[in-house]
Design a protein around this motif. Structure first.
Motif, PDB file in Angstrom:
ATOM      1  N   PHE A  27       0.833  -1.198   0.000  1.00  0.00           N
ATOM      2  CA  PHE A  27       0.000   0.000   0.000  1.00  0.00           C
ATOM      3  C   PHE A  27       0.872   1.254   0.000  1.00  0.00           C
ATOM      4  CE2 PHE A  27      -2.625   3.085   2.488  1.00  0.00           C
ATOM      5  CZ  PHE A  27      -3.686   3.193   1.607  1.00  0.00           C
ATOM      6  N   GLY A  28       1.946   1.214   0.788  1.00  0.00           N
ATOM      7  CA  GLY A  28       2.832   2.376   0.895  1.00  0.00           C
ATOM      8  C   GLY A  28       3.745   2.578  -0.299  1.00  0.00           C
ATOM      9  N   LEU A  29       3.858   1.561  -1.179  1.00  0.00           N
ATOM     10  CA  LEU A  29       4.696   1.704  -2.370  1.00  0.00           C
ATOM     11  C   LEU A  29       4.057   2.596  -3.431  1.00  0.00           C
ATOM     12  CD1 LEU A  29       6.063  -1.897  -3.098  1.00  0.00           C
ATOM     13  CD2 LEU A  29       7.346   0.070  -2.265  1.00  0.00           C
ATOM     14  N   LEU A  30       2.721   2.666  -3.438  1.00  0.00           N
ATOM     15  CA  LEU A  30       2.012   3.344  -4.524  1.00  0.00           C
ATOM     16  C   LEU A  30       2.438   4.799  -4.724  1.00  0.00           C
ATOM     17  CD1 LEU A  30      -1.577   1.868  -4.057  1.00  0.00           C
ATOM     18  CD2 LEU A  30       0.109   1.293  -5.816  1.00  0.00           C
ATOM     19  N   PRO A  31       2.502   5.630  -3.664  1.00  0.00           N
ATOM     20  CA  PRO A  31       2.889   7.042  -3.893  1.00  0.00           C
ATOM     21  C   PRO A  31       4.280   7.177  -4.494  1.00  0.00           C
ATOM     22  CG  PRO A  31       1.944   6.757  -1.708  1.00  0.00           C
ATOM     23  CD  PRO A  31       2.170   5.391  -2.248  1.00  0.00           C
ATOM     24  N   GLY A  32       5.226   6.363  -4.011  1.00  0.00           N
ATOM     25  CA  GLY A  32       6.579   6.428  -4.537  1.00  0.00           C
ATOM     26  C   GLY A  32       6.641   6.029  -5.999  1.00  0.00           C
ATOM     27  N   LEU A  33       5.881   5.008  -6.374  1.00  0.00           N
ATOM     28  CA  LEU A  33       5.865   4.572  -7.773  1.00  0.00           C
ATOM     29  C   LEU A  33       5.256   5.646  -8.671  1.00  0.00           C
ATOM     30  CD1 LEU A  33       4.794   0.839  -7.303  1.00  0.00           C
ATOM     31  CD2 LEU A  33       7.042   1.687  -8.022  1.00  0.00           C
ATOM     32  N   ILE A  34       4.166   6.268  -8.191  1.00  0.00           N
ATOM     33  CA  ILE A  34       3.528   7.342  -8.975  1.00  0.00           C
ATOM     34  C   ILE A  34       4.505   8.498  -9.185  1.00  0.00           C
ATOM     35  CG2 ILE A  34       1.702   9.089  -8.931  1.00  0.00           C
ATOM     36  CD1 ILE A  34       0.001   7.024  -7.372  1.00  0.00           C
ATOM     37  N   THR A  35       5.177   8.902  -8.099  1.00  0.00           N
ATOM     38  CA  THR A  35       6.132  10.010  -8.195  1.00  0.00           C
ATOM     39  C   THR A  35       7.311   9.649  -9.085  1.00  0.00           C
ATOM     40  OG1 THR A  35       5.520  10.628  -5.932  1.00  0.00           O
ATOM     41  CG2 THR A  35       7.499  11.644  -6.834  1.00  0.00           C
ATOM     42  N   LEU A  36       7.798   8.407  -8.953  1.00  0.00           N
ATOM     43  CA  LEU A  36       8.942   7.968  -9.755  1.00  0.00           C
ATOM     44  C   LEU A  36       8.612   8.004 -11.240  1.00  0.00           C
ATOM     45  CD1 LEU A  36      11.816   6.815  -9.750  1.00  0.00           C
ATOM     46  CD2 LEU A  36      10.806   4.530  -9.649  1.00  0.00           C
ATOM     47  N   VAL A  37       7.419   7.550 -11.616  1.00  0.00           N
ATOM     48  CA  VAL A  37       7.016   7.577 -13.028  1.00  0.00           C
ATOM     49  C   VAL A  37       6.968   9.021 -13.534  1.00  0.00           C
ATOM     50  CG1 VAL A  37       5.093   7.145 -14.616  1.00  0.00           C
ATOM     51  CG2 VAL A  37       5.769   5.388 -12.974  1.00  0.00           C
ATOM     52  N   GLY A  38       6.408   9.929 -12.727  1.00  0.00           N
ATOM     53  CA  GLY A  38       6.343  11.333 -13.118  1.00  0.00           C
ATOM     54  C   GLY A  38       7.717  11.947 -13.281  1.00  0.00           C
ATOM     55  N   TYR A  39       8.619  11.660 -12.337  1.00  0.00           N
ATOM     56  CA  TYR A  39       9.976  12.210 -12.416  1.00  0.00           C
ATOM     57  C   TYR A  39      10.737  11.615 -13.592  1.00  0.00           C
ATOM     58  CZ  TYR A  39      10.235  15.006  -8.166  1.00  0.00           C
ATOM     59  OH  TYR A  39      10.079  15.991  -7.231  1.00  0.00           O
ATOM     60  N   GLN A 101       0.108  11.608   0.904  1.00  0.00           N
ATOM     61  CA  GLN A 101      -0.408  12.022   2.209  1.00  0.00           C
ATOM     62  C   GLN A 101      -1.471  11.071   2.758  1.00  0.00           C
ATOM     63  OE1 GLN A 101       0.757  14.614   3.932  1.00  0.00           O
ATOM     64  NE2 GLN A 101      -0.742  14.824   5.567  1.00  0.00           N
ATOM     65  N   PRO A 102      -2.532  10.746   2.003  1.00  0.00           N
ATOM     66  CA  PRO A 102      -3.548   9.830   2.558  1.00  0.00           C
ATOM     67  C   PRO A 102      -2.999   8.426   2.813  1.00  0.00           C
ATOM     68  CG  PRO A 102      -4.371  10.981   0.603  1.00  0.00           C
ATOM     69  CD  PRO A 102      -2.899  11.201   0.653  1.00  0.00           C
ATOM     70  N   PHE A 103      -2.095   7.950   1.918  1.00  0.00           N
ATOM     71  CA  PHE A 103      -1.523   6.619   2.065  1.00  0.00           C
ATOM     72  C   PHE A 103      -0.663   6.541   3.329  1.00  0.00           C
ATOM     73  CE2 PHE A 103      -2.316   7.237  -2.416  1.00  0.00           C
ATOM     74  CZ  PHE A 103      -2.771   6.011  -2.868  1.00  0.00           C
ATOM     75  N   TYR A 104       0.235   7.517   3.487  1.00  0.00           N
ATOM     76  CA  TYR A 104       1.171   7.471   4.607  1.00  0.00           C
ATOM     77  C   TYR A 104       0.496   7.789   5.940  1.00  0.00           C
ATOM     78  CZ  TYR A 104       4.726   7.211   0.987  1.00  0.00           C
ATOM     79  OH  TYR A 104       5.482   6.819  -0.095  1.00  0.00           O
ATOM     80  N   GLU A 105      -0.542   8.613   5.919  1.00  0.00           N
ATOM     81  CA  GLU A 105      -1.293   8.855   7.152  1.00  0.00           C
ATOM     82  C   GLU A 105      -1.949   7.566   7.630  1.00  0.00           C
ATOM     83  OE1 GLU A 105      -4.018  11.886   7.817  1.00  0.00           O
ATOM     84  OE2 GLU A 105      -2.599  13.530   7.526  1.00  0.00           O
ATOM     85  N   SER A 106      -2.526   6.816   6.681  1.00  0.00           N
ATOM     86  CA  SER A 106      -3.146   5.543   7.033  1.00  0.00           C
ATOM     87  C   SER A 106      -2.110   4.564   7.579  1.00  0.00           C
ATOM     88  CB  SER A 106      -3.834   4.950   5.802  1.00  0.00           C
ATOM     89  OG  SER A 106      -4.365   3.674   6.080  1.00  0.00           O
ATOM     90  N   PRO A 229       7.936   3.203   2.671  1.00  0.00           N
ATOM     91  CA  PRO A 229       6.934   2.741   3.647  1.00  0.00           C
ATOM     92  C   PRO A 229       7.538   2.427   5.010  1.00  0.00           C
ATOM     93  CG  PRO A 229       6.597   1.689   1.524  1.00  0.00           C
ATOM     94  CD  PRO A 229       7.897   2.400   1.432  1.00  0.00           C
ATOM     95  N   GLY A 230       8.677   1.743   5.023  1.00  0.00           N
ATOM     96  CA  GLY A 230       9.335   1.450   6.290  1.00  0.00           C
ATOM     97  C   GLY A 230       9.869   2.688   6.965  1.00  0.00           C
ATOM     98  N   ALA A 231      10.294   3.687   6.162  1.00  0.00           N
ATOM     99  CA  ALA A 231      10.778   4.942   6.738  1.00  0.00           C
ATOM    100  C   ALA A 231       9.648   5.677   7.452  1.00  0.00           C
ATOM    101  CB  ALA A 231      11.378   5.826   5.642  1.00  0.00           C
ATOM    102  N   VAL A 232       8.448   5.670   6.864  1.00  0.00           N
ATOM    103  CA  VAL A 232       7.292   6.313   7.509  1.00  0.00           C
ATOM    104  C   VAL A 232       6.932   5.573   8.798  1.00  0.00           C
ATOM    105  CG1 VAL A 232       4.835   6.839   7.260  1.00  0.00           C
ATOM    106  CG2 VAL A 232       6.396   7.252   5.355  1.00  0.00           C
ATOM    107  N   ALA A 233       6.955   4.240   8.751  1.00  0.00           N
ATOM    108  CA  ALA A 233       6.659   3.455   9.960  1.00  0.00           C
ATOM    109  C   ALA A 233       7.696   3.731  11.046  1.00  0.00           C
ATOM    110  CB  ALA A 233       6.622   1.960   9.610  1.00  0.00           C
ATOM    111  N   GLY A 234       8.984   3.745  10.667  1.00  0.00           N
ATOM    112  CA  GLY A 234      10.035   4.025  11.648  1.00  0.00           C
ATOM    113  C   GLY A 234       9.938   5.428  12.206  1.00  0.00           C
ATOM    114  N   ALA A 235       9.570   6.399  11.355  1.00  0.00           N
ATOM    115  CA  ALA A 235       9.421   7.781  11.821  1.00  0.00           C
ATOM    116  C   ALA A 235       8.284   7.894  12.829  1.00  0.00           C
ATOM    117  CB  ALA A 235       9.171   8.707  10.639  1.00  0.00           C
ATOM    118  N   THR A 236       7.222   7.117  12.640  1.00  0.00           N
ATOM    119  CA  THR A 236       6.115   7.125  13.604  1.00  0.00           C
ATOM    120  C   THR A 236       6.575   6.581  14.955  1.00  0.00           C
ATOM    121  OG1 THR A 236       4.540   6.788  11.793  1.00  0.00           O
ATOM    122  CG2 THR A 236       3.756   6.333  14.024  1.00  0.00           C
ATOM    123  N   LEU A 237       7.382   5.525  14.929  1.00  0.00           N
ATOM    124  CA  LEU A 237       7.936   4.986  16.179  1.00  0.00           C
ATOM    125  C   LEU A 237       8.855   6.004  16.845  1.00  0.00           C
ATOM    126  CD1 LEU A 237       8.801   1.368  14.935  1.00  0.00           C
ATOM    127  CD2 LEU A 237       6.865   2.043  16.358  1.00  0.00           C
TER     128      LEU A 237
END
Length: 269
Positions: A27-39, A101-106, A229-237
């Motif tokens: 689930f957390g991979l989706l934003p990065g993939l979208i951004t990577l394709v755009g870049y 934002q919605p993905f990582y908040e979830s 995704p793991g970076a967001v999880a670790g940042a929450t911890l």
């Protein structure tokens, strides 16, 4: 040094958390993939049409004799392309966090629920959260650019420019990368940018231990997609540590939780 190791530990814990929760990792991979394709599309466009754009922007060089016009435009094209790549590396994380934002908040909420049983929520509508996130990301990017300009100038100082300046640059980048990632959890708690920076400055080594290794990984945007995704999880911890939000202790068996009442005896009739 204890906080420095703790920051690295939270980074590893975040990766382990998404490793145990594969659906959240996907689930957390989706934003990065979208951004990577755009870049990637933007970089390809810059490579294909960059020369034409430079030629269009420099009509004054049309009358220059050979080979000066060609050399000038080729150098300018190379600088534009290099600048585009640098901007992509610097802004990739901020743009990915904005898109996701919605993905990582979830994802961050699920980490909070797993660790503490509750997940704070901002209560703001999505458009307002996106606006706040974009505004504060821009403010952080301005700070990063100012630091980058300072380090660029100091880079011309003999010895220091080739030793201390690159190390300091990675530390500053790591600090602000930690700020951007912890913002996902801290914004849900209603903590503004100024207070977030104060919190991280109070535990600089913790922020550096988390952010500097990530900065090295994020130099390659493809790697950043899979680590995010793991970076967001670790940042929450890490945020739970910063704010002193302790995880509940595992429930003890009932037999250990309280002494067993003494057996009741009734007089014989």
């Amino acid at each position: 040094m204890r906080d420095l190791v703790a920051g690295m530990t939270y980074l590893a814990k975040g990766q382990r958390w998404v490793g145990r929760n594969r659906s959240q990792w996907g689930f957390g991979l989706l934003p990065g993939l979208i951004t990577l394709v755009g870049y990637a599309a933007a970089v390809v466009a810059l490579a294909v049409w960059g020369d034409d754009a430079v030629t269009w922007a420099t009509p004054f060089a049309d009358g220059w004799g050979s080979p000066w016009a060609g050399l000038f435009r080729a150098t300018l094209t190379a600088l534009v392309f290099a600048g585009g790549l640098l901007l992509a590396v610097l802004s990739f994380t901020a743009v990915t966090l904005l898109v996701g934002q919605p993905f990582y908040e979830s994802l961050s909420e699920r980490v909070d629920l797993a660790e503490g049983g509750t997940a704070p929520r901002s209560g703001l509508p999505l458009w307002q959260e996106l606006w706040i996130s974009a505004r504060e990301s821009a403010a952080v990017l301005v700070r990063v650019v100012l630091w980058g300009l300072l380090f660029f100038v100091l880079g011309f100082v003999p010895v220091i420019g080739q030793t201390l300046v690159p190390a300091a640059g990675f530390c500053v980048s790591g600090f602000f990368l930690t700020e951007e990632l912890t913002a996902v959890a801290l914004q849900r708690r209603g903590v503004p940018l100024r207070e977030r920076l104060r919190l991280l400055r109070s535990r600089k080594l913790l922020a550096l231990g988390f952010g500097v290794p990530l900065t090295l990984l994020f130099l390659v945007p493809v790697v950043a997609v899979f680590v995010m995704p793991g970076a967001v999880a670790g940042a929450t911890l890490l945020v739970r540590d910063l704010l002193g939000e302790e995880s509940p202790e595992p429930a003890r068996p009932e037999a250990e939780a309280a002494p067993r009442p003494a057996a009741l005896s009734f007089p014989a009739r």
